[in-house]
Design a protein around this motif. Structure first.
Motif, PDB file in Angstrom:
ATOM      1  N   PHE A  30       0.800  -1.232   0.000  1.00 14.44           N
ATOM      2  CA  PHE A  30       0.000   0.000   0.000  1.00 14.44           C
ATOM      3  C   PHE A  30       0.828   1.275   0.000  1.00 14.44           C
ATOM      4  N   PRO A  88      -8.138  -5.453   4.025  1.00 13.07           N
ATOM      5  CA  PRO A  88      -7.543  -5.215   2.716  1.00 13.07           C
ATOM      6  C   PRO A  88      -7.165  -6.497   2.002  1.00 13.07           C
ATOM      7  N   ARG A  95       5.703  -9.731  -6.296  1.00 15.30           N
ATOM      8  CA  ARG A  95       4.917 -10.928  -6.643  1.00 15.30           C
ATOM      9  C   ARG A  95       3.563 -10.587  -7.242  1.00 15.30           C
ATOM     10  N   GLN A  98       0.689 -12.062 -10.670  1.00 13.57           N
ATOM     11  CA  GLN A  98       1.047 -13.466 -10.882  1.00 13.57           C
ATOM     12  C   GLN A  98      -0.057 -14.391 -10.384  1.00 13.57           C
ATOM     13  N   GLY A  99      -1.243 -13.812 -10.130  1.00 13.03           N
ATOM     14  CA  GLY A  99      -2.381 -14.651  -9.761  1.00 13.03           C
ATOM     15  C   GLY A  99      -2.538 -14.891  -8.271  1.00 13.03           C
ATOM     16  N   ILE A 100      -1.630 -14.346  -7.457  1.00 11.41           N
ATOM     17  CA  ILE A 100      -1.695 -14.615  -6.012  1.00 11.41           C
ATOM     18  C   ILE A 100      -2.900 -13.911  -5.390  1.00 11.41           C
ATOM     19  N   SER A 125     -11.464  -1.630  -7.224  1.00  9.70           N
ATOM     20  CA  SER A 125     -11.517  -1.436  -8.675  1.00  9.70           C
ATOM     21  C   SER A 125     -12.455  -2.445  -9.321  1.00  9.70           C
ATOM     22  N   TYR A 128     -10.845  -5.012 -11.400  1.00  7.48           N
ATOM     23  CA  TYR A 128     -10.182  -6.170 -10.792  1.00  7.48           C
ATOM     24  C   TYR A 128     -11.204  -7.142 -10.201  1.00  7.48           C
ATOM     25  N   ARG A 131     -13.991  -9.999 -11.914  1.00  7.60           N
ATOM     26  CA  ARG A 131     -13.664 -11.380 -12.287  1.00  7.60           C
ATOM     27  C   ARG A 131     -14.072 -12.380 -11.214  1.00  7.60           C
ATOM     28  N   THR A 206      -7.973   1.545   2.296  1.00  7.04           N
ATOM     29  CA  THR A 206      -7.939   0.092   2.404  1.00  7.04           C
ATOM     30  C   THR A 206      -8.318  -0.561   1.102  1.00  7.04           C
ATOM     31  N   GLY A 207      -9.057   0.113   0.353  1.00  2.00           N
ATOM     32  CA  GLY A 207      -9.519  -0.526  -0.883  1.00  2.00           C
ATOM     33  C   GLY A 207      -8.897   0.176  -2.087  1.00  2.00           C
ATOM     34  N   PRO A 208      -8.572  -0.507  -3.130  1.00  2.00           N
ATOM     35  CA  PRO A 208      -7.967   0.044  -4.328  1.00  2.00           C
ATOM     36  C   PRO A 208      -9.056   0.426  -5.297  1.00  2.00           C
ATOM     37  N   GLY A 210      -8.140   3.433  -7.319  1.00  2.00           N
ATOM     38  CA  GLY A 210      -7.429   4.346  -8.199  1.00  2.00           C
ATOM     39  C   GLY A 210      -6.567   3.537  -9.146  1.00  2.00           C
ATOM     40  N   ARG A 212      -3.515   2.815  -8.973  1.00  2.00           N
ATOM     41  CA  ARG A 212      -2.580   1.863  -8.332  1.00  2.00           C
ATOM     42  C   ARG A 212      -3.383   0.857  -7.545  1.00  2.00           C
ATOM     43  N   GLY A 214      -5.521  -2.630  -6.771  1.00  2.00           N
ATOM     44  CA  GLY A 214      -6.486  -3.593  -7.309  1.00  2.00           C
ATOM     45  C   GLY A 214      -7.798  -2.964  -7.667  1.00  2.00           C
TER      46      GLY A 214
END
Ligand SMILES: CC(C)(COP(=O)(O)OP(=O)(O)OC[C@H]1O[C@@H](n2cnc3c(N)ncnc32)[C@H](O)[C@@H]1OP(=O)(O)O)[C@@H](O)C(=O)NCCC(=O)NCCS
Length: 214
Positions: A30, A88, A95, A98-100, A125, A128, A131, A206-208, A210, A212, A214
């Protein structure tokens, strides 16, 4: 990262001993707000919103990702309903992509569905979280805890236990407000100089939502 490396990433429930490493992953992921988010996480674990629902991703090098779900309330017409908030979600910068993050979210959602939780909310977002089945919450009769949360960022996943009468206003625990981790903050007019930088960091700390994150 090859699929072999990714398969070496194990997911499991967060243990007490993981907390320092979790803080490190959150602070790294973050950036400027890392410490605020890490403080919120530490406080939530000490609160009634904590139901032990946090999961970590680790590989041979240590912890590389973390996701937390805590209890909030939905103020539905019929009665108050216990719901979960995803916040969060953090993956070590080296990393990322990469799907993590996706594995952590799916792992957590499967655990909530198995528990019989009806709804999961987040600020993040749409690009993100769509899905994983998250949808714009206002399209399903849900009102966000704050007008400072951009509508597209306020999202919901309706799990099998969700019922049609479950609509209404999401009520965050006091801690989200105490740590000022809700929605977007607009700096006072005389700070407009660096507004672009601040807004780019995301809707809420805590949440993305913007550019940058997720
Ligand atoms: C957001 C975050 C958790 C995603 O985890 P990750 O492991 O990097 O992401 P994944 O590998 O699961 O997914 C990568 C995919 O998500 C997409 N993606 C990542 N962040 C995105 C965003 N903000 N908006 C839209 N899509 C995004 C990538 O483009 C990629 O898409 P593709 O699969 O079509 O190529 C991670 O980037 C992170 O920790 N960011 C910083 C902290 C943060 O903002 N967390 C927000 C969550 S509350």
């Amino acid at each position: 990262m090859s699929s072999a490396d990714l398969s070496s990433v194990e997911l499991r429930i967060e243990g007490e001993a993981d907390r320092p490493a979790v803080r490190e992953v959150i602070v790294q992921a973050f950036g400027d707000h890392g410490h605020v988010v890490a403080e919120l996480v530490d406080s939530l674990r000490q609160s009634t919103a904590w139901e032990g629902l946090a999961f970590v991703a680790e590989n041979g090098t240590g912890l590389v990702g973390h996701v937390m779900f805590t209890r909030s309330l939905l103020d539905a017409p019929r009665r108050l309903v216990g719901v979960q908030v995803l916040s969060p979600l953090a993956v070590q910068p080296a990393r990322q992509q990469q799907g993590i993050g996706a594995r952590l979210v799916r792992h957590g959602l499967a655990a909530l569905a198995a528990r019989g939780d009806p709804l999961v909310f987040l600020e993040g977002s749409p690009g993100y979280y769509a899905r994983f089945g998250f949808e714009r919450a206002s399209h399903h009769g849900f009102r966000s805890p704050s007008l400072r949360i951009p509508e597209p960022a306020f999202q919901v996943l309706r799990l099998p236990a969700c019922r049609s009468w479950m609509t209404g206003t999401l009520v965050y625990p006091e801690l989200f407000w105490q740590h000022d981790c809700v929605g977007l903050r607009k700096p006072p007019a005389d700070d407009r100089g660096d507004e672009a930088g601040r807004e780019g960091v995301g809707v809420s700390r805590t949440g993305p939502a913007g550019e940058r994150g997720g």
